[in-house]
Design a protein around this motif. Sequence first.
Motif, PDB file in Angstrom:
ATOM      1  N   LYS A  33       9.431 -57.275  54.366  1.00 19.66           N
ATOM      2  CA  LYS A  33      10.804 -56.799  54.215  1.00 19.66           C
ATOM      3  C   LYS A  33      10.875 -55.281  54.350  1.00 19.66           C
ATOM      4  CE  LYS A  33      14.732 -56.976  51.022  1.00 19.66           C
ATOM      5  NZ  LYS A  33      15.203 -57.456  49.683  1.00 19.66           N
ATOM      6  N   ALA A  34       9.869 -54.573  53.786  1.00 22.77           N
ATOM      7  CA  ALA A  34       9.828 -53.111  53.920  1.00 22.77           C
ATOM      8  C   ALA A  34       9.709 -52.706  55.382  1.00 22.77           C
ATOM      9  CB  ALA A  34       8.647 -52.544  53.115  1.00 22.77           C
ATOM     10  N   ALA A  35       8.991 -53.508  56.163  1.00 25.94           N
ATOM     11  CA  ALA A  35       8.809 -53.196  57.589  1.00 25.94           C
ATOM     12  C   ALA A  35      10.114 -53.298  58.363  1.00 25.94           C
ATOM     13  CB  ALA A  35       7.768 -54.138  58.198  1.00 25.94           C
ATOM     14  N   GLU A  36      11.090 -54.016  57.827  1.00 25.46           N
ATOM     15  CA  GLU A  36      12.381 -54.148  58.509  1.00 25.46           C
ATOM     16  C   GLU A  36      13.158 -52.832  58.519  1.00 25.46           C
ATOM     17  OE1 GLU A  36      14.437 -57.301  56.550  1.00 25.46           O
ATOM     18  OE2 GLU A  36      12.966 -58.842  57.153  1.00 25.46           O
ATOM     19  N   ARG A  37      12.702 -51.855  57.747  1.00 24.42           N
ATOM     20  CA  ARG A  37      13.341 -50.538  57.755  1.00 24.42           C
ATOM     21  C   ARG A  37      13.082 -49.804  59.067  1.00 24.42           C
ATOM     22  NH1 ARG A  37      14.664 -48.046  53.365  1.00 24.42           N
ATOM     23  NH2 ARG A  37      13.707 -46.103  54.069  1.00 24.42           N
ATOM     24  N   LEU A  38      12.080 -50.228  59.806  1.00 27.51           N
ATOM     25  CA  LEU A  38      11.728 -49.595  61.076  1.00 27.51           C
ATOM     26  C   LEU A  38      12.303 -50.384  62.248  1.00 27.51           C
ATOM     27  CD1 LEU A  38       7.952 -48.781  60.422  1.00 27.51           C
ATOM     28  CD2 LEU A  38       9.939 -47.316  59.999  1.00 27.51           C
ATOM     29  N   ASP A  39      12.301 -49.738  63.414  1.00 28.38           N
ATOM     30  CA  ASP A  39      12.686 -50.413  64.655  1.00 28.38           C
ATOM     31  C   ASP A  39      11.425 -50.869  65.380  1.00 28.38           C
ATOM     32  OD1 ASP A  39      15.302 -49.879  64.088  1.00 28.38           O
ATOM     33  OD2 ASP A  39      15.725 -48.789  65.945  1.00 28.38           O
ATOM     34  N   TRP A  40      11.342 -52.166  65.644  1.00 28.29           N
ATOM     35  CA  TRP A  40      10.199 -52.753  66.343  1.00 28.29           C
ATOM     36  C   TRP A  40      10.634 -53.170  67.746  1.00 28.29           C
ATOM     37  CZ3 TRP A  40       5.386 -53.170  63.888  1.00 28.29           C
ATOM     38  CH2 TRP A  40       5.387 -52.850  62.528  1.00 28.29           C
ATOM     39  N   ALA A  41       9.896 -52.719  68.746  1.00 31.01           N
ATOM     40  CA  ALA A  41      10.192 -53.139  70.121  1.00 31.01           C
ATOM     41  C   ALA A  41       9.836 -54.610  70.313  1.00 31.01           C
ATOM     42  CB  ALA A  41       9.422 -52.274  71.113  1.00 31.01           C
ATOM     43  N   GLU A  42       8.764 -55.028  69.624  1.00 34.72           N
ATOM     44  CA  GLU A  42       8.386 -56.437  69.580  1.00 34.72           C
ATOM     45  C   GLU A  42       8.063 -56.789  68.136  1.00 34.72           C
ATOM     46  OE1 GLU A  42       5.364 -57.662  72.314  1.00 34.72           O
ATOM     47  OE2 GLU A  42       6.222 -56.512  73.991  1.00 34.72           O
ATOM     48  N   PRO A  43       8.590 -57.885  67.609  1.00 39.40           N
ATOM     49  CA  PRO A  43       8.368 -58.221  66.198  1.00 39.40           C
ATOM     50  C   PRO A  43       6.919 -58.651  65.951  1.00 39.40           C
ATOM     51  CG  PRO A  43       9.532 -59.992  67.302  1.00 39.40           C
ATOM     52  CD  PRO A  43       9.451 -58.865  68.295  1.00 39.40           C
ATOM     53  N   PHE A  44       6.452 -58.415  64.740  1.00 41.77           N
ATOM     54  CA  PHE A  44       5.112 -58.879  64.369  1.00 41.77           C
ATOM     55  C   PHE A  44       5.178 -60.352  63.995  1.00 41.77           C
ATOM     56  CE2 PHE A  44       7.153 -56.700  60.815  1.00 41.77           C
ATOM     57  CZ  PHE A  44       7.110 -57.634  59.796  1.00 41.77           C
ATOM     58  N   ASP A  45       4.053 -61.063  64.198  1.00 45.80           N
ATOM     59  CA  ASP A  45       4.017 -62.489  63.879  1.00 45.80           C
ATOM     60  C   ASP A  45       3.108 -62.799  62.694  1.00 45.80           C
ATOM     61  OD1 ASP A  45       1.453 -62.283  65.094  1.00 45.80           O
ATOM     62  OD2 ASP A  45       2.324 -62.784  67.042  1.00 45.80           O
ATOM     63  N   GLU A  46       2.424 -61.774  62.165  1.00 47.81           N
ATOM     64  CA  GLU A  46       1.589 -61.965  60.975  1.00 47.81           C
ATOM     65  C   GLU A  46       1.612 -60.655  60.192  1.00 47.81           C
ATOM     66  OE1 GLU A  46      -2.952 -63.425  59.756  1.00 47.81           O
ATOM     67  OE2 GLU A  46      -2.492 -62.871  61.836  1.00 47.81           O
ATOM     68  N   VAL A  47       1.880 -60.726  58.885  1.00 43.38           N
ATOM     69  CA  VAL A  47       1.990 -59.506  58.082  1.00 43.38           C
ATOM     70  C   VAL A  47       0.640 -58.846  57.919  1.00 43.38           C
ATOM     71  CG1 VAL A  47       2.723 -58.526  55.874  1.00 43.38           C
ATOM     72  CG2 VAL A  47       3.968 -60.459  56.853  1.00 43.38           C
ATOM     73  N   LEU A  48      -0.382 -59.615  57.545  1.00 43.11           N
ATOM     74  CA  LEU A  48      -1.716 -59.060  57.280  1.00 43.11           C
ATOM     75  C   LEU A  48      -2.791 -60.010  57.779  1.00 43.11           C
ATOM     76  CD1 LEU A  48      -3.776 -57.126  55.865  1.00 43.11           C
ATOM     77  CD2 LEU A  48      -3.409 -58.477  53.785  1.00 43.11           C
ATOM     78  N   ASP A  49      -3.710 -59.469  58.555  1.00 42.55           N
ATOM     79  CA  ASP A  49      -4.927 -60.186  58.942  1.00 42.55           C
ATOM     80  C   ASP A  49      -6.076 -59.565  58.145  1.00 42.55           C
ATOM     81  OD1 ASP A  49      -7.229 -61.203  60.037  1.00 42.55           O
ATOM     82  OD2 ASP A  49      -6.698 -60.771  62.117  1.00 42.55           O
ATOM     83  N   TRP A  50      -6.560 -60.294  57.158  1.00 41.06           N
ATOM     84  CA  TRP A  50      -7.650 -59.836  56.291  1.00 41.06           C
ATOM     85  C   TRP A  50      -8.850 -60.765  56.455  1.00 41.06           C
ATOM     86  CZ3 TRP A  50      -8.925 -55.463  54.428  1.00 41.06           C
ATOM     87  CH2 TRP A  50      -9.656 -55.273  53.243  1.00 41.06           C
ATOM     88  N   SER A  51      -9.019 -61.233  57.701  1.00 37.97           N
ATOM     89  CA  SER A  51     -10.080 -62.208  57.969  1.00 37.97           C
ATOM     90  C   SER A  51     -11.445 -61.562  58.077  1.00 37.97           C
ATOM     91  CB  SER A  51      -9.766 -62.974  59.259  1.00 37.97           C
ATOM     92  OG  SER A  51      -9.700 -62.076  60.375  1.00 37.97           O
ATOM     93  N   ASN A  52     -11.480 -60.236  58.234  1.00 39.27           N
ATOM     94  CA  ASN A  52     -12.752 -59.535  58.401  1.00 39.27           C
ATOM     95  C   ASN A  52     -12.782 -58.301  57.493  1.00 39.27           C
ATOM     96  OD1 ASN A  52     -15.257 -58.733  59.467  1.00 39.27           O
ATOM     97  ND2 ASN A  52     -14.271 -57.513  61.077  1.00 39.27           N
ATOM     98  N   PRO A  53     -12.710 -58.528  56.162  1.00 42.45           N
ATOM     99  CA  PRO A  53     -12.670 -57.377  55.255  1.00 42.45           C
ATOM    100  C   PRO A  53     -13.953 -56.543  55.369  1.00 42.45           C
ATOM    101  CG  PRO A  53     -13.043 -59.424  54.032  1.00 42.45           C
ATOM    102  CD  PRO A  53     -12.738 -59.810  55.448  1.00 42.45           C
ATOM    103  N   PRO A  54     -13.861 -55.219  55.217  1.00 43.42           N
ATOM    104  CA  PRO A  54     -12.696 -54.454  54.780  1.00 43.42           C
ATOM    105  C   PRO A  54     -11.823 -53.931  55.932  1.00 43.42           C
ATOM    106  CG  PRO A  54     -14.586 -53.013  54.823  1.00 43.42           C
ATOM    107  CD  PRO A  54     -15.082 -54.357  55.258  1.00 43.42           C
ATOM    108  N   PHE A  55     -11.888 -54.590  57.085  1.00 41.82           N
ATOM    109  CA  PHE A  55     -11.119 -54.119  58.243  1.00 41.82           C
ATOM    110  C   PHE A  55      -9.787 -54.868  58.314  1.00 41.82           C
ATOM    111  CE2 PHE A  55     -15.627 -53.511  59.154  1.00 41.82           C
ATOM    112  CZ  PHE A  55     -15.642 -52.144  59.363  1.00 41.82           C
TER     113      PHE A  55
END
Length: 667
Positions: free
Chosen positions: A55-77
């Motif tokens: 929801k916080a990200a909606e404050r910005l203008d995105w040319a293309e919307p994101f489809d996943e908020v967080l990818d934490w599949s390879n921590p700590p990256f």
Amino acid sequence: MSDESSETNQTNQTLSNLMQEDRTFDPPTELAENANVTQATFDEAAEDRLAFWAKAAERLDWAEPFDEVLDWSNPPFAKWFVGGKLNAAYNCVDRHVEAGLGDRVAFHWEGEPVDDKRTITYADLKDEVCRAANALTDLGVQKGDRVAIYMPMIPETAVAMLACARLGAIHTVVFGGFSSDALASRVLDCEASVIVTSDGGYRRGAPSALKPAVDEAVAKVAEERDDLVKKVLVVKRTGEDVAWNDDLDVWWHDVVDSASPAHECEFFDSEHPLYVMYTSGTTGKPKGILHTTGGYLVGTSWTHWAVFDLKPETDVYWCTADVGWVTGHSYMVYGPLANATTQVMYEGTPDSPEKGRWWQIIEEYGVTIFYTAPTAIRSFMKQGREIPDQRDLSSLRLLGSVGEPINPEAYMWYREVIGAERCPVVDTWWQTETGQIMISPLPGVTAGKPGSAMAPIPGVVAAVVNDEGKEVGNGQGGYLVLKEPWPAMLRTLWGDDERFKETYWSRFEDTYFAGDGAKLDDDGAIWLLGRVDDVMNVSGHRLSTTEIESALVSHPKVAEAAVVGAKDEDTGQAVCAFVILRESAGDGGKDIVEELRNHVRKEIGAIAKPRQIMVVPELPKTRSGKIMRRLLKDVAENREVGDVTTLADSTVMDLISDGMGGKSGDE
């Protein structure tokens, strides 16, 4: 002897009591009623943290919307807002102009010479950023290239940063007070092909050259990589004569002023690198903190709006940090501009040409939100309240503190003298690495306690843990950690993933260790104790330099104090203190050292009583206001003083070293 032992046994409890503040200040009623953030915001973030950041990200203008908020599949990256595309410069400038806000002032710029000023609207800023982007393109800068920026506090510095972001080039801003060696090492590490600088800036009314340091740095870089630096783009600021290489050097006014103000920006992946910022003050190779575009812009814009309760239509905001530090990046350039903020940008020092220069600027522009460092506040305490009392500061409605823990006495002075007891104080904790504010009161929701950063902001999960990584209870201390990823987090260290993992993620499993000590008071509020390196071990007792400094500054004659631990054959480490007296105290009298030593004993306990106290005229500080305690430790341990090139005034160390044989109270 029995009295000493009794006092020693009580020390740990006394230290905990110092971190328990009885004074609390509720949010002002009017602010709370119209606050950007309410208790419901905390509840929302606690219920679904990732949905909250989406929801916080909606404050910005995105040319293309994101489809996943967080990818934490390879921590700590981490990867935030996966699949989304945006442009940081477009979000900071273009979209505001397109929304009809082109006439809104972006920067009230005050040069250091009085009456040297500019007013820059968002329309002006857009044109200048586009011109600079076109000029950099003509100089060969492309997406992914690195550009080093070594500049004073002038509008062109922010323009250069935004122009790089517009092109997808990665900027690394090097603080203008750093040496040519520091600049060269950073240029080499990130392989910057272009350097943006100026002939110089102004400092205390006089020109201060920058171009000669760049020339030296380019020569040093060429010894290792003669093919690396292709161009040096130079802003004419002071007009002083500078050495010139026609094959390398280009004047800003020759190529930027004549460039087209039309530029179509490209939109980049959310994880496209935005900038590298190098940490300073450590030995060995500098650490290049890498921040990427989407998560960083979400984190900085939301926290700037929330923590400062920003009303962009009416507020005038001033962050006093130099753009060469992360506070200048996050809370003078990217966060405020993404929020269409009107702000003040100031080139000079707070006491030139007069001690009340900052208060004059606040009065002139009607500043409503003011964000500065505890070291600056304490320097104003030293001068006395008579100076700010001469100015009308009634426009202020909110005060912020950043850079290090603020001691309660400085907090109260700030609140009472500058804020007239009506302005809430947001004491913010965050780091170069975190990119965004992590722990802070929220002015419409959280009561303030002098000296405490209070609690994590919504969407941030922080804890205080012991050596085993277990969370401590109220009234206990340990290490500050972050238990979940956050949008503006650093992604790695430039070119060194292993060092990234070892430095920040190896101490506690799957947990970011901030390197700071902290305590929870009896109410569960967080008190930052400074770097773990600043915790001394005196006869087996762990003492925080911050706690002892706070005890010293609570004495009515003391304006500022810095404490270090020095080697001691008997106790392992001994407490050594350096104090600046308030102007009203004069020289303090011949018994001042013993008076202060006994004051610390009374406030904390015998174990914390300083072995040495030296009364000094100044403390060694960088131009951003940080006290360089490692240099004081060199003095206290009678070693040759280390590198002083980052100090605002290197002669301070000569005065301190020369005086060590005098009024120190050795025992």
